[in-house]
Enzyme design. Sequence first.
Site, PDB file in Angstrom:
ATOM      1  N   VAL A  83       0.863  -1.183   0.000  1.00 38.11           N
ATOM      2  CA  VAL A  83       0.000   0.000   0.000  1.00 38.11           C
ATOM      3  C   VAL A  83       0.896   1.229   0.000  1.00 38.11           C
ATOM      4  O   VAL A  83       1.787   1.365   0.842  1.00 38.11           O
ATOM      5  CB  VAL A  83      -0.955   0.013   1.209  1.00 38.11           C
ATOM      6  CG1 VAL A  83      -1.690   1.347   1.304  1.00 38.11           C
ATOM      7  CG2 VAL A  83      -1.966  -1.120   1.105  1.00 38.11           C
ATOM      8  N   ALA A 128       4.701   4.038   2.818  1.00 35.33           N
ATOM      9  CA  ALA A 128       4.151   2.822   2.214  1.00 35.33           C
ATOM     10  C   ALA A 128       4.359   1.672   3.191  1.00 35.33           C
ATOM     11  O   ALA A 128       5.077   1.821   4.184  1.00 35.33           O
ATOM     12  CB  ALA A 128       4.868   2.505   0.901  1.00 35.33           C
ATOM     13  N   LYS A 129       3.740   0.557   2.943  1.00 31.47           N
ATOM     14  CA  LYS A 129       4.010  -0.655   3.715  1.00 31.47           C
ATOM     15  C   LYS A 129       3.569  -1.838   2.891  1.00 31.47           C
ATOM     16  O   LYS A 129       2.680  -1.714   2.050  1.00 31.47           O
ATOM     17  CB  LYS A 129       3.210  -0.625   5.021  1.00 31.47           C
ATOM     18  CG  LYS A 129       3.742  -1.548   6.092  1.00 31.47           C
ATOM     19  CD  LYS A 129       4.999  -0.970   6.701  1.00 31.47           C
ATOM     20  CE  LYS A 129       5.255  -1.456   8.090  1.00 31.47           C
ATOM     21  NZ  LYS A 129       6.024  -0.449   8.831  1.00 31.47           N
ATOM     22  N   GLY A 130       4.204  -2.969   3.141  1.00 30.73           N
ATOM     23  CA  GLY A 130       3.813  -4.170   2.421  1.00 30.73           C
ATOM     24  C   GLY A 130       3.855  -5.361   3.339  1.00 30.73           C
ATOM     25  O   GLY A 130       4.332  -5.270   4.476  1.00 30.73           O
TER      26      GLY A 130
END
Length: 451
Positions: A83, A128-130
Site C-alpha cells: 500500500v 508505504a508498507k507491504g
Amino acid sequence: MSMHRSRTSAGARQDVPVKRASPVKAKAGLYSVVQRQFGRAANYLEMDPGIRAILGSTMNEIGVHFPVKMDDGRVEIFTGYRVQHNNALGPFKGGVRFHPSVDIDEVRALASWMTWKTSLVGVPFGGAKGGIKIDPAKYSENELERITRRFTFALGSNIGPEYDIPAPDVNTNARIMAWILDTYLSLMPSPERQASTHVVTGKPVETGGSLGRESATGRGVVFTIEEWALNNGLPLEDATCFIQGFGNVGSWAARLMKKRGARLLAVEDMFGAIRSSHGIDPDDLHEHVSRKGSILGFPGAEEIGHESFLRTKADIFIPAAMESQITAETAPLLQVKLVAEGANGPTDPDGDAVLQRRGIHLIPDILCNSGGVIVSYFEWLQNKRGEYWEEDEVNEKLQKRIVAAYRRVAHRASRRPWEPGGEARLDWRMAAYAVALSRLGTAYKERGIFP
Ligand code: GLU
C-alpha cells in the site's frame, strides 16, 4: 528472530501453563485507529478539507496472489500487499512484514503511519508498507526465499529506487532484503543494475547495507528515552524497564538500555512472559533466544502471565511487538511513568485516553521508532553517492535527527492548549501528528493540486 522457529517448537509450547500473551494478533480495524488519530489532529490543525481528503486516503493499493512451489512439490498460493499511502515529500518508503495478521486494513494503517513518520523526522520520503499473509515459522528457508522472490516479481515496477523502497519489518530481515534486491536487479537491464541498489534498505552490509541499520530502530528508541529522562529528572542508571517483544527492536532497545545502566525487569514474546526482580541480562537473553527461538526457559527468571507482565512496576514500558496492545482494558494495569512505543500502533485511542488520564507519559511510535527509517535514509543516500559511512558517524547522525524531532514534538506539545482557552496541553501523539501534518499540508499548499 521468530523466523526460523519450527512448527514443532511452537506447537510444543502450547501446553505451557501461562496465560497466552497476545502480541501475535492485531485487532481488527487498525486503519480506523489511524483515521481517528488523523481526524483529531486534522480538526486541531483546522486542516484544509481538500488536503484532509487526500491525506485521509491511500494513493495506491496493490494486492497480489502468487503461486510458489513448496519443498515437497506442492504449489501454494500466497497473498501479498503493497500500500502506497502518500509520496508528496519523496518516494514511497516502508517495510515489508511476514505475518498471519497481514491484511489490507493493517497494511493501510501501517502505510499511513510511515507517511507521518517520514514527515515528522524530515527525511525526503513518503509512506508505504507491504506484507505477505504468512506464518514464516511454518516454512523452510528455501521456501521463504522462493516466496520472497516471487512476491518481488509480482510487485514488478511498483517498487523502485526512486519510487518505492521496501525495508525490514516484523519477521523480515537483511537476508530477505538481499533476496528482494537480487530479484529486482535480475529483472533489470544489466547496465542499470549497479545504479539501483537503493531499491531496498536494511540490506546486509556486504550487499550495500549501512552499518548501524540493524540496531537503528532500537537505538532510536533509546535516544528518545534518554532525552525524556533528561527532561524529566530520571537518571537512567537507576531506571527500570520492561519490554514486550524481543525481536530486532525489543532486543536492541534492551541491550542499549543496559549500556545506560537501566535494569530490565520483564520481557514478553509470542510464547509467554518472564520476570526477574534482580533484572534480566538482555545480552544473555539475546543469546538464549537465538538458540531456543523464545525467551521462555531463560535461567533465573520466572514465567508469568500476560496480565501480571503488564502490571510490572517499572519506570518505563517499551512495547516493541504488535499493534493494539494498550487499550481501554490493559492501559489501567500499567504502573509506569513512561510508555516508549518501539512498535507501530501499540496503543489504540482508548488506551491513549487512559494513559493521559493517569498521567503516564508517552513517546509516540512515529517519533520513538523512527530510527529505522532515518538510517534507511542514510543507507539510501550512501548507495546513491557510492559512499560507506563509519558506524559512529551513522549513530551520531541518527541521534542528531531523532533528538531534533523529539524537540519539535516537545515544543509543539507545550506550545498551546488543546482547545482555545482550555487548560489541557496537547498530548504527545497529537503533537507529533501536528508537526508531521503541518509539513505535509504546507507541501500541498505550495504545490497545489493537479490539474
Ligand atoms: N519497518 C520500519 C518502520 O516501521 C522501517 C521502515 C524503513 O526503514 O523504511 O519504520
